[in-house]
Motif scaffolding. Sequence first.
Motif, PDB file in Angstrom:
ATOM      1  N   GLY A 119       0.804  -1.220   0.000  1.00 41.78           N
ATOM      2  CA  GLY A 119       0.000   0.000   0.000  1.00 41.78           C
ATOM      3  C   GLY A 119       0.830   1.259   0.000  1.00 41.78           C
ATOM      4  O   GLY A 119       0.422   2.282  -0.545  1.00 41.78           O
ATOM      5  N   PHE A 120       2.006   1.206   0.615  1.00 40.46           N
ATOM      6  CA  PHE A 120       2.890   2.371   0.675  1.00 40.46           C
ATOM      7  C   PHE A 120       3.641   2.598  -0.631  1.00 40.46           C
ATOM      8  O   PHE A 120       3.850   3.745  -1.053  1.00 40.46           O
ATOM      9  N   PHE A 121       4.062   1.518  -1.300  1.00 38.56           N
ATOM     10  CA  PHE A 121       4.993   1.672  -2.424  1.00 38.56           C
ATOM     11  C   PHE A 121       4.515   1.044  -3.739  1.00 38.56           C
ATOM     12  O   PHE A 121       4.532   1.705  -4.771  1.00 38.56           O
ATOM     13  N   LEU A 122       4.069  -0.223  -3.725  1.00 38.63           N
ATOM     14  CA  LEU A 122       3.775  -0.924  -4.975  1.00 38.63           C
ATOM     15  C   LEU A 122       2.411  -0.559  -5.558  1.00 38.63           C
ATOM     16  O   LEU A 122       2.297  -0.308  -6.757  1.00 38.63           O
ATOM     17  N   VAL A 123       1.389  -0.531  -4.724  1.00 34.48           N
ATOM     18  CA  VAL A 123       0.027  -0.266  -5.209  1.00 34.48           C
ATOM     19  C   VAL A 123      -0.108   1.118  -5.848  1.00 34.48           C
ATOM     20  O   VAL A 123      -0.757   1.241  -6.891  1.00 34.48           O
ATOM     21  N   PRO A 124       0.482   2.189  -5.281  1.00 35.83           N
ATOM     22  CA  PRO A 124       0.367   3.492  -5.953  1.00 35.83           C
ATOM     23  C   PRO A 124       0.903   3.491  -7.381  1.00 35.83           C
ATOM     24  O   PRO A 124       0.259   4.043  -8.287  1.00 35.83           O
ATOM     25  N   LYS A 125       2.052   2.869  -7.617  1.00 40.54           N
ATOM     26  CA  LYS A 125       2.607   2.812  -8.970  1.00 40.54           C
ATOM     27  C   LYS A 125       1.714   1.992  -9.884  1.00 40.54           C
ATOM     28  O   LYS A 125       1.483   2.346 -11.041  1.00 40.54           O
ATOM     29  N   ALA A 126       1.220   0.872  -9.372  1.00 37.94           N
ATOM     30  CA  ALA A 126       0.328   0.026 -10.165  1.00 37.94           C
ATOM     31  C   ALA A 126      -0.981   0.753 -10.472  1.00 37.94           C
ATOM     32  O   ALA A 126      -1.505   0.653 -11.586  1.00 37.94           O
ATOM     33  N   SER A 127      -1.491   1.503  -9.500  1.00 36.87           N
ATOM     34  CA  SER A 127      -2.733   2.257  -9.707  1.00 36.87           C
ATOM     35  C   SER A 127      -2.557   3.316 -10.786  1.00 36.87           C
ATOM     36  O   SER A 127      -3.454   3.532 -11.609  1.00 36.87           O
ATOM     37  N   ALA A 128      -1.405   3.974 -10.787  1.00 33.18           N
ATOM     38  CA  ALA A 128      -1.130   4.998 -11.797  1.00 33.18           C
ATOM     39  C   ALA A 128      -1.146   4.390 -13.197  1.00 33.18           C
ATOM     40  O   ALA A 128      -1.788   4.912 -14.117  1.00 33.18           O
ATOM     41  N   GLY A 129      -0.444   3.267 -13.374  1.00 42.05           N
ATOM     42  CA  GLY A 129      -0.411   2.611 -14.676  1.00 42.05           C
ATOM     43  C   GLY A 129      -1.776   2.093 -15.082  1.00 42.05           C
ATOM     44  O   GLY A 129      -2.199   2.240 -16.237  1.00 42.05           O
ATOM     45  N   THR A 248      -2.257   7.210  -6.600  1.00 40.64           N
ATOM     46  CA  THR A 248      -1.004   6.981  -7.311  1.00 40.64           C
ATOM     47  C   THR A 248       0.224   7.488  -6.548  1.00 40.64           C
ATOM     48  O   THR A 248       1.329   7.438  -7.080  1.00 40.64           O
ATOM     49  N   LEU A 249       0.017   7.962  -5.325  1.00 43.39           N
ATOM     50  CA  LEU A 249       1.121   8.543  -4.557  1.00 43.39           C
ATOM     51  C   LEU A 249       1.542   7.613  -3.428  1.00 43.39           C
ATOM     52  O   LEU A 249       0.693   6.985  -2.779  1.00 43.39           O
ATOM     53  N   SER A 250       2.855   7.543  -3.181  1.00 43.97           N
ATOM     54  CA  SER A 250       3.353   6.783  -2.037  1.00 43.97           C
ATOM     55  C   SER A 250       2.957   7.505  -0.750  1.00 43.97           C
ATOM     56  O   SER A 250       2.457   8.632  -0.793  1.00 43.97           O
ATOM     57  N   TYR A 251       3.194   6.875   0.388  1.00 52.39           N
ATOM     58  CA  TYR A 251       2.740   7.441   1.656  1.00 52.39           C
ATOM     59  C   TYR A 251       3.307   8.851   1.892  1.00 52.39           C
ATOM     60  O   TYR A 251       2.562   9.783   2.219  1.00 52.39           O
ATOM     61  N   SER A 252       4.611   9.013   1.719  1.00 55.99           N
ATOM     62  CA  SER A 252       5.226  10.327   1.977  1.00 55.99           C
ATOM     63  C   SER A 252       4.733  11.368   0.973  1.00 55.99           C
ATOM     64  O   SER A 252       4.460  12.520   1.333  1.00 55.99           O
ATOM     65  N   GLU A 253       4.589  10.962  -0.295  1.00 53.78           N
ATOM     66  CA  GLU A 253       4.089  11.887  -1.314  1.00 53.78           C
ATOM     67  C   GLU A 253       2.640  12.270  -1.027  1.00 53.78           C
ATOM     68  O   GLU A 253       2.243  13.423  -1.217  1.00 53.78           O
ATOM     69  N   LEU A 254       1.861  11.308  -0.564  1.00 53.79           N
ATOM     70  CA  LEU A 254       0.444  11.569  -0.295  1.00 53.79           C
ATOM     71  C   LEU A 254       0.263  12.533   0.871  1.00 53.79           C
ATOM     72  O   LEU A 254      -0.573  13.444   0.809  1.00 53.79           O
ATOM     73  N   THR A 255       1.035  12.348   1.949  1.00 50.81           N
ATOM     74  CA  THR A 255       0.907  13.259   3.102  1.00 50.81           C
ATOM     75  C   THR A 255       1.303  14.690   2.710  1.00 50.81           C
ATOM     76  O   THR A 255       0.650  15.644   3.128  1.00 50.81           O
ATOM     77  N   SER A 256       2.351  14.825   1.902  1.00 50.45           N
ATOM     78  CA  SER A 256       2.764  16.159   1.430  1.00 50.45           C
ATOM     79  C   SER A 256       1.702  16.764   0.529  1.00 50.45           C
ATOM     80  O   SER A 256       1.388  17.957   0.615  1.00 50.45           O
ATOM     81  N   LEU A 276      -5.547   7.770   2.291  1.00 53.74           N
ATOM     82  CA  LEU A 276      -4.469   7.728   3.285  1.00 53.74           C
ATOM     83  C   LEU A 276      -4.803   6.778   4.428  1.00 53.74           C
ATOM     84  O   LEU A 276      -3.987   5.921   4.801  1.00 53.74           O
ATOM     85  N   TYR A 277      -5.995   6.903   5.002  1.00 53.20           N
ATOM     86  CA  TYR A 277      -6.360   6.083   6.157  1.00 53.20           C
ATOM     87  C   TYR A 277      -6.527   4.614   5.793  1.00 53.20           C
ATOM     88  O   TYR A 277      -6.288   3.730   6.626  1.00 53.20           O
ATOM     89  N   LYS A 278      -6.931   4.330   4.553  1.00 48.57           N
ATOM     90  CA  LYS A 278      -7.106   2.938   4.141  1.00 48.57           C
ATOM     91  C   LYS A 278      -5.778   2.188   4.038  1.00 48.57           C
ATOM     92  O   LYS A 278      -5.752   0.964   4.099  1.00 48.57           O
ATOM     93  N   LYS A 279      -4.694   2.926   3.892  1.00 48.01           N
ATOM     94  CA  LYS A 279      -3.374   2.280   3.872  1.00 48.01           C
ATOM     95  C   LYS A 279      -3.092   1.578   5.200  1.00 48.01           C
ATOM     96  O   LYS A 279      -2.302   0.633   5.260  1.00 48.01           O
ATOM     97  N   PHE A 280      -3.736   2.046   6.268  1.00 44.03           N
ATOM     98  CA  PHE A 280      -3.544   1.443   7.591  1.00 44.03           C
ATOM     99  C   PHE A 280      -4.716   0.532   7.982  1.00 44.03           C
ATOM    100  O   PHE A 280      -4.517  -0.474   8.654  1.00 44.03           O
ATOM    101  N   SER A 281      -5.924   0.894   7.579  1.00 43.43           N
ATOM    102  CA  SER A 281      -7.100   0.125   8.017  1.00 43.43           C
ATOM    103  C   SER A 281      -7.164  -1.254   7.375  1.00 43.43           C
ATOM    104  O   SER A 281      -7.582  -2.229   8.023  1.00 43.43           O
ATOM    105  N   ILE A 282      -6.769  -1.374   6.112  1.00 47.59           N
ATOM    106  CA  ILE A 282      -6.836  -2.663   5.424  1.00 47.59           C
ATOM    107  C   ILE A 282      -5.878  -3.690   6.051  1.00 47.59           C
ATOM    108  O   ILE A 282      -6.282  -4.836   6.303  1.00 47.59           O
TER     109      ILE A 282
END
Length: 361
Positions: A119-129, A248-256, A276-282
């Motif tokens: 959720g932090f790294f792989l899914v955002p890139k995959a979602s973008a593509g 499509t953003l990683s955790y740090s990019e999304l918070t910024s 953002l919150y779903k990255k932790f709830s799932i």
Amino acid sequence: MFKIIDKYILKRYLVTFSVMVLMFIPIGIVIDVSEKVNKMIANKVPFKEIAVYYFDFTIYFANLLFPIFLFLSIIWFTSKLANNTEIIAILSSGISFTRFLRPYIVGATIVSLFALIMGFFLVPKASAGFKNFRYTYLNNSGTAGMRDDSDVYRQISDDEYIYVSNFNSASKTAFNFSLEKFKEGKMLYKITSSRIKWNEKDSTYTMYNYKKRKIGELNDIFESDEKKDTVFKFDLEDLTPVVFIAETLSYSELTSFIEKERERGSSNINTYLVVLYKKFSIPVAAFILTIIAVSVSSMKRRGGMGMNLAIGILLAFSFVFLDKIFGVLAEKSSMPPIIAVWIPNFVFGILAIYLLRNAKR
């Protein structure tokens, strides 16, 4: 101490979950291909891009249905243990039901950490593509539908606000533009134009039917021109981000990004917070669903494994349904996103405690 039985259950937990994912993903790909193949052929999509799309689709699909895959895999192998009276033998040897749960909790921890990293790294890139491919080749609206570009109202600094009725990303032109400047709650001036165009070469803007009203103590000062070139501190394209940008953003990019959008007064802030919150709830849901699945399937039923699977499918889809419903409520209503995102976990957490207490008996 981790005993042989713990290793046995943990291995079954991880292997069954992996097989369940690997089994359903090809089915999802086949269904998607059958639905989209005509558009791909019509749009002459290169094979390389199709291959990349289905790699992204695999990650996106697995993440989307993660709770269902996990729940069904635990129901499946635990029901087999129950039907073979293995669970009865384990509990009859003096092991408590809570102790029996230990390898399941270890398995849930491993799966949760994997889901968190994805959720932090792989899914955002995959979602973008995944999303870009669909809007570029498969969506009837094309790339124009990727942006929330109507009635854009943003705060661009502590005391400056802009508005455009709509934005054309192809020509980088906004219509019915206005900029308001305030100081200590009082308006200093207001600029309006029928349209404003971004000039990428020299990073300037061209305003058409330009008007400026400067507020004076006694009299206002007016300026007007058919065409005026100027420089602003904002980029029009940044003010109309793609509708799925948060995914499509990683955790740090999304918070910024969320902080920046807050300062701009974005109306979509709740949508971004839900992501953002779903990255932790799932990942946390993995523990809750594991306890429910074990509690439901650890006893023999008259209907056998089929009854356990039926109950499991009903509960798994109920969780996904609740998750989607409250996600939409958070985006479209005044409900705080953090509460909406965690309500499914809270509801199913109570259910897990109830089922666990009955299973112990």
